[in-house]
Design a protein around this motif. Structure first.
Motif, PDB file in Angstrom:
ATOM      1  N   LEU B  91      14.432  10.145  21.706  1.00  0.00           N
ATOM      2  CA  LEU B  91      13.899   9.912  20.358  1.00  0.00           C
ATOM      3  C   LEU B  91      14.167  11.123  19.469  1.00  0.00           C
ATOM      4  O   LEU B  91      14.626  10.994  18.335  1.00  0.00           O
ATOM      5  CB  LEU B  91      12.385   9.637  20.431  1.00  0.00           C
ATOM      6  CG  LEU B  91      11.972   8.244  20.897  1.00  0.00           C
ATOM      7  CD1 LEU B  91      10.472   8.180  21.116  1.00  0.00           C
ATOM      8  CD2 LEU B  91      12.390   7.199  19.871  1.00  0.00           C
ATOM      9  N   VAL B  92      13.874  12.318  20.015  1.00  0.00           N
ATOM     10  CA  VAL B  92      14.051  13.540  19.218  1.00  0.00           C
ATOM     11  C   VAL B  92      15.546  13.812  18.981  1.00  0.00           C
ATOM     12  O   VAL B  92      15.948  14.197  17.887  1.00  0.00           O
ATOM     13  CB  VAL B  92      13.363  14.734  19.926  1.00  0.00           C
ATOM     14  CG1 VAL B  92      13.678  16.043  19.228  1.00  0.00           C
ATOM     15  CG2 VAL B  92      11.862  14.514  19.977  1.00  0.00           C
ATOM     16  N   ALA B  93      16.359  13.576  20.010  1.00  0.00           N
ATOM     17  CA  ALA B  93      17.798  13.880  19.881  1.00  0.00           C
ATOM     18  C   ALA B  93      18.482  12.935  18.888  1.00  0.00           C
ATOM     19  O   ALA B  93      19.424  13.338  18.201  1.00  0.00           O
ATOM     20  CB  ALA B  93      18.465  13.790  21.251  1.00  0.00           C
ATOM     21  N   LEU B  94      18.003  11.701  18.813  1.00  0.00           N
ATOM     22  CA  LEU B  94      18.642  10.724  17.911  1.00  0.00           C
ATOM     23  C   LEU B  94      18.001  10.713  16.526  1.00  0.00           C
ATOM     24  O   LEU B  94      18.524  10.055  15.618  1.00  0.00           O
ATOM     25  CB  LEU B  94      18.601   9.322  18.522  1.00  0.00           C
ATOM     26  CG  LEU B  94      19.427   9.150  19.805  1.00  0.00           C
ATOM     27  CD1 LEU B  94      19.209   7.760  20.396  1.00  0.00           C
ATOM     28  CD2 LEU B  94      20.916   9.370  19.538  1.00  0.00           C
ATOM     29  N   ALA B  95      16.878  11.430  16.364  1.00  0.00           N
ATOM     30  CA  ALA B  95      16.150  11.406  15.087  1.00  0.00           C
ATOM     31  C   ALA B  95      17.033  11.734  13.878  1.00  0.00           C
ATOM     32  O   ALA B  95      16.899  11.063  12.842  1.00  0.00           O
ATOM     33  CB  ALA B  95      14.948  12.343  15.164  1.00  0.00           C
ATOM     34  N   PRO B  96      17.930  12.729  13.965  1.00  0.00           N
ATOM     35  CA  PRO B  96      18.735  13.032  12.769  1.00  0.00           C
ATOM     36  C   PRO B  96      19.579  11.846  12.303  1.00  0.00           C
ATOM     37  O   PRO B  96      19.948  11.783  11.142  1.00  0.00           O
ATOM     38  CB  PRO B  96      19.621  14.187  13.230  1.00  0.00           C
ATOM     39  CG  PRO B  96      18.926  14.795  14.384  1.00  0.00           C
ATOM     40  CD  PRO B  96      18.191  13.684  15.049  1.00  0.00           C
ATOM     41  N   TRP B  97      19.905  10.934  13.200  1.00  0.00           N
ATOM     42  CA  TRP B  97      20.743   9.785  12.816  1.00  0.00           C
ATOM     43  C   TRP B  97      19.905   8.557  12.430  1.00  0.00           C
ATOM     44  O   TRP B  97      20.427   7.627  11.863  1.00  0.00           O
ATOM     45  CB  TRP B  97      21.698   9.423  13.959  1.00  0.00           C
ATOM     46  CG  TRP B  97      22.794  10.424  14.084  1.00  0.00           C
ATOM     47  CD1 TRP B  97      23.991  10.424  13.422  1.00  0.00           C
ATOM     48  CD2 TRP B  97      22.798  11.603  14.892  1.00  0.00           C
ATOM     49  NE1 TRP B  97      24.731  11.540  13.772  1.00  0.00           N
ATOM     50  CE2 TRP B  97      24.026  12.270  14.669  1.00  0.00           C
ATOM     51  CE3 TRP B  97      21.873  12.178  15.769  1.00  0.00           C
ATOM     52  CZ2 TRP B  97      24.362  13.469  15.302  1.00  0.00           C
ATOM     53  CZ3 TRP B  97      22.199  13.371  16.390  1.00  0.00           C
ATOM     54  CH2 TRP B  97      23.426  14.000  16.162  1.00  0.00           C
ATOM     55  N   LEU B  98      18.615   8.567  12.822  1.00  0.00           N
ATOM     56  CA  LEU B  98      17.769   7.398  12.537  1.00  0.00           C
ATOM     57  C   LEU B  98      17.148   7.454  11.139  1.00  0.00           C
ATOM     58  O   LEU B  98      16.581   6.473  10.690  1.00  0.00           O
ATOM     59  CB  LEU B  98      16.659   7.282  13.601  1.00  0.00           C
ATOM     60  CG  LEU B  98      17.178   7.029  15.028  1.00  0.00           C
ATOM     61  CD1 LEU B  98      16.031   7.056  16.032  1.00  0.00           C
ATOM     62  CD2 LEU B  98      17.909   5.700  15.120  1.00  0.00           C
ATOM     63  N   ARG B  99      17.232   8.603  10.493  1.00  0.00           N
ATOM     64  CA  ARG B  99      16.751   8.783   9.109  1.00  0.00           C
ATOM     65  C   ARG B  99      15.309   8.297   8.931  1.00  0.00           C
ATOM     66  O   ARG B  99      15.006   7.567   7.995  1.00  0.00           O
ATOM     67  CB  ARG B  99      17.663   8.047   8.134  1.00  0.00           C
ATOM     68  CG  ARG B  99      19.069   8.590   8.112  1.00  0.00           C
ATOM     69  CD  ARG B  99      19.969   7.726   7.253  1.00  0.00           C
ATOM     70  NE  ARG B  99      21.365   8.109   7.396  1.00  0.00           N
ATOM     71  CZ  ARG B  99      21.945   9.111   6.747  1.00  0.00           C
ATOM     72  NH1 ARG B  99      21.246   9.858   5.936  1.00  0.00           N
ATOM     73  NH2 ARG B  99      23.220   9.381   6.945  1.00  0.00           N
ATOM     74  N   ALA B 100      14.434   8.650   9.858  1.00  0.00           N
ATOM     75  CA  ALA B 100      13.015   8.297   9.737  1.00  0.00           C
ATOM     76  C   ALA B 100      12.195   9.389  10.405  1.00  0.00           C
ATOM     77  O   ALA B 100      12.718  10.143  11.224  1.00  0.00           O
ATOM     78  CB  ALA B 100      12.758   6.951  10.408  1.00  0.00           C
ATOM     79  N   ALA B 101      10.919   9.467  10.027  1.00  0.00           N
ATOM     80  CA  ALA B 101      10.063  10.522  10.586  1.00  0.00           C
ATOM     81  C   ALA B 101       9.464  10.115  11.930  1.00  0.00           C
ATOM     82  O   ALA B 101       9.122  10.965  12.750  1.00  0.00           O
ATOM     83  CB  ALA B 101       8.951  10.858   9.599  1.00  0.00           C
ATOM     84  N   TRP B 102       9.331   8.799  12.145  1.00  0.00           N
ATOM     85  CA  TRP B 102       8.586   8.363  13.343  1.00  0.00           C
ATOM     86  C   TRP B 102       9.222   8.798  14.673  1.00  0.00           C
ATOM     87  O   TRP B 102       8.484   9.068  15.627  1.00  0.00           O
ATOM     88  CB  TRP B 102       8.344   6.850  13.318  1.00  0.00           C
ATOM     89  CG  TRP B 102       9.563   5.998  13.515  1.00  0.00           C
ATOM     90  CD1 TRP B 102      10.327   5.439  12.546  1.00  0.00           C
ATOM     91  CD2 TRP B 102      10.167   5.626  14.762  1.00  0.00           C
ATOM     92  NE1 TRP B 102      11.373   4.756  13.095  1.00  0.00           N
ATOM     93  CE2 TRP B 102      11.301   4.842  14.452  1.00  0.00           C
ATOM     94  CE3 TRP B 102       9.861   5.879  16.111  1.00  0.00           C
ATOM     95  CZ2 TRP B 102      12.130   4.316  15.443  1.00  0.00           C
ATOM     96  CZ3 TRP B 102      10.701   5.346  17.088  1.00  0.00           C
ATOM     97  CH2 TRP B 102      11.814   4.574  16.759  1.00  0.00           C
ATOM     98  N   PRO B 103      10.592   8.868  14.801  1.00  0.00           N
ATOM     99  CA  PRO B 103      11.112   9.263  16.122  1.00  0.00           C
ATOM    100  C   PRO B 103      10.660  10.664  16.539  1.00  0.00           C
ATOM    101  O   PRO B 103      10.318  10.890  17.703  1.00  0.00           O
ATOM    102  CB  PRO B 103      12.626   9.206  15.946  1.00  0.00           C
ATOM    103  CG  PRO B 103      12.852   8.315  14.789  1.00  0.00           C
ATOM    104  CD  PRO B 103      11.689   8.542  13.880  1.00  0.00           C
ATOM    105  N   ASN B 104      10.615  11.595  15.575  1.00  0.00           N
ATOM    106  CA  ASN B 104      10.156  12.947  15.921  1.00  0.00           C
ATOM    107  C   ASN B 104       8.677  12.946  16.275  1.00  0.00           C
ATOM    108  O   ASN B 104       8.262  13.629  17.221  1.00  0.00           O
ATOM    109  CB  ASN B 104      10.406  13.900  14.745  1.00  0.00           C
ATOM    110  CG  ASN B 104      11.806  14.482  14.792  1.00  0.00           C
ATOM    111  OD1 ASN B 104      12.338  14.760  15.866  1.00  0.00           O
ATOM    112  ND2 ASN B 104      12.416  14.652  13.640  1.00  0.00           N
ATOM    113  N   ALA B 105       7.883  12.164  15.522  1.00  0.00           N
ATOM    114  CA  ALA B 105       6.441  12.115  15.794  1.00  0.00           C
ATOM    115  C   ALA B 105       6.179  11.477  17.159  1.00  0.00           C
ATOM    116  O   ALA B 105       5.426  12.012  17.987  1.00  0.00           O
ATOM    117  CB  ALA B 105       5.737  11.331  14.690  1.00  0.00           C
ATOM    118  N   ALA B 106       6.846  10.348  17.411  1.00  0.00           N
ATOM    119  CA  ALA B 106       6.652   9.665  18.691  1.00  0.00           C
ATOM    120  C   ALA B 106       7.174  10.516  19.844  1.00  0.00           C
ATOM    121  O   ALA B 106       6.543  10.611  20.908  1.00  0.00           O
ATOM    122  CB  ALA B 106       7.368   8.312  18.670  1.00  0.00           C
ATOM    123  N   GLY B 107       8.321  11.154  19.620  1.00  0.00           N
ATOM    124  CA  GLY B 107       8.897  12.029  20.657  1.00  0.00           C
ATOM    125  C   GLY B 107       7.982  13.191  20.972  1.00  0.00           C
ATOM    126  O   GLY B 107       7.750  13.521  22.144  1.00  0.00           O
TER     127      GLY B 107
END
Lengths: 145, 133
Positions: B91-107
């Motif tokens: 989730l954290v590694a792909l966050a820059p490409w997902l363009r959303a805040a939730w992957p970093n928060a969930a990760g």
């Protein structure tokens, strides 16, 4: 402890001292630090994470991980030595080239930094290939003395 | 070496190779510019710190901390930590490409859960071994 592990661990200790001193200076938060000193921050991080932590792990893993059945117990030691020299020459080239980037683009950094990156990547791939077969269920050695 | 420790350590080795590859792209870029190289920075940091250093240390700890005879108790906690950490890492590694805040928060939340789960597994094992040392 095998000779190569001693080289890895002692080299790791040198990186710890160097990286720790550099991080202490570059991250001290003291006002008015010259740009060249601030530019040492990426180098300080990498001396601590690659030069110290990762290299220490390489040395200890080469020493302590389960031995391979038949043949040399730690795999091809020449490849492990190659990993040691490529890792450390890559780090040395990085230490030389990375601070120069702040002075602007120059032909020297265009050679040094890609070479440093390639050497470090080669070292890691060599280590992964050497270590992978040792991560297995049965230990060929008795409890370490 | 137990199976779960092998999973931890071999996964850590894969993340080391992948994280170093991304780091090499960034360092190449400092000498010879590569478009979009800096976008991999967050993934590089996540892969080499959480993926390599943390997974390896947890795997080795799972392997060498004292057991009860041959038995490791509450293995499911260490297994849950392994799964949580891997999901969090991607989730954290792909966050820059997902363009959303939730992957970093969930990760981040999953990483915290994983650390707690492993600590709960390891805590009772930090004791005298059967050999009295």
């Amino acid at each position: 402890m095998p000779r190569l592990s001693r080289f890895f661990v002692k080299s790791a200790l040198l990186c710890l001292v160097l990286g720790g001193a550099m991080a202490g200076l570059a991250l001290s938060g003291a006002g008015g630090l010259p740009p060249l000193l601030l530019a040492l921050r990426p180098l300080a991080w990498h001396l601590l994470t690659v030069g110290w932590a990762t290299q220490l792990i390489f040395g200890v893993a080469f020493w302590m991980f389960p031995h391979l059945p038949g043949g040399p117990p730690r795999g091809d030691e020449r490849l492990a030595w190659l990993a040691f020299w490529t890792l450390n020459s890559g780090l040395a080239l990085r230490a030389l080239g990375e601070p120069l980037v702040t002075l602007g683009p120059m032909p020297l950094t265009a050679v040094l930094l890609p070479l440093a990156a390639t050497l470090q990547l080669a070292a890691v791939l060599l280590f992964v290939l050497l270590t992978w077969p040792g991560v297995r269920s049965l230990s060929a050695r008795h409890p370490p003395g | 070496m137990p199976k779960l420790a092998r999973w931890y350590i071999q996964t850590a080795l894969l993340y080391l190779a992948l994280g170093t590859l991304l780091g090499a792209v960034i360092l190449w870029n400092k000498g010879l510019p590569i478009a979009g190289a800096w976008r991999t920075l967050a993934s590089h940091i996540a892969l080499v710190t959480w993926g390599w250093l943390l997974l390896l240390t947890l795997g080795v700890a799972y392997w060498i901390l004292p057991c009860w005879g041959q038995e490791r108790r509450r293995v499911w906690l260490a297994g849950a930590a392994y799964i949580s950490l891997n999901v969090a890492l991607w989730l954290v590694a792909l966050a820059p490409w997902l363009r959303a805040a939730w992957p970093n928060a969930a990760g981040g939340a999953l990483q915290a859960v994983a650390c707690l789960a492993f600590a709960l597994h390891a805590w009772p094992r930090v004791r005298k071994s059967a050999y009295g040392v």
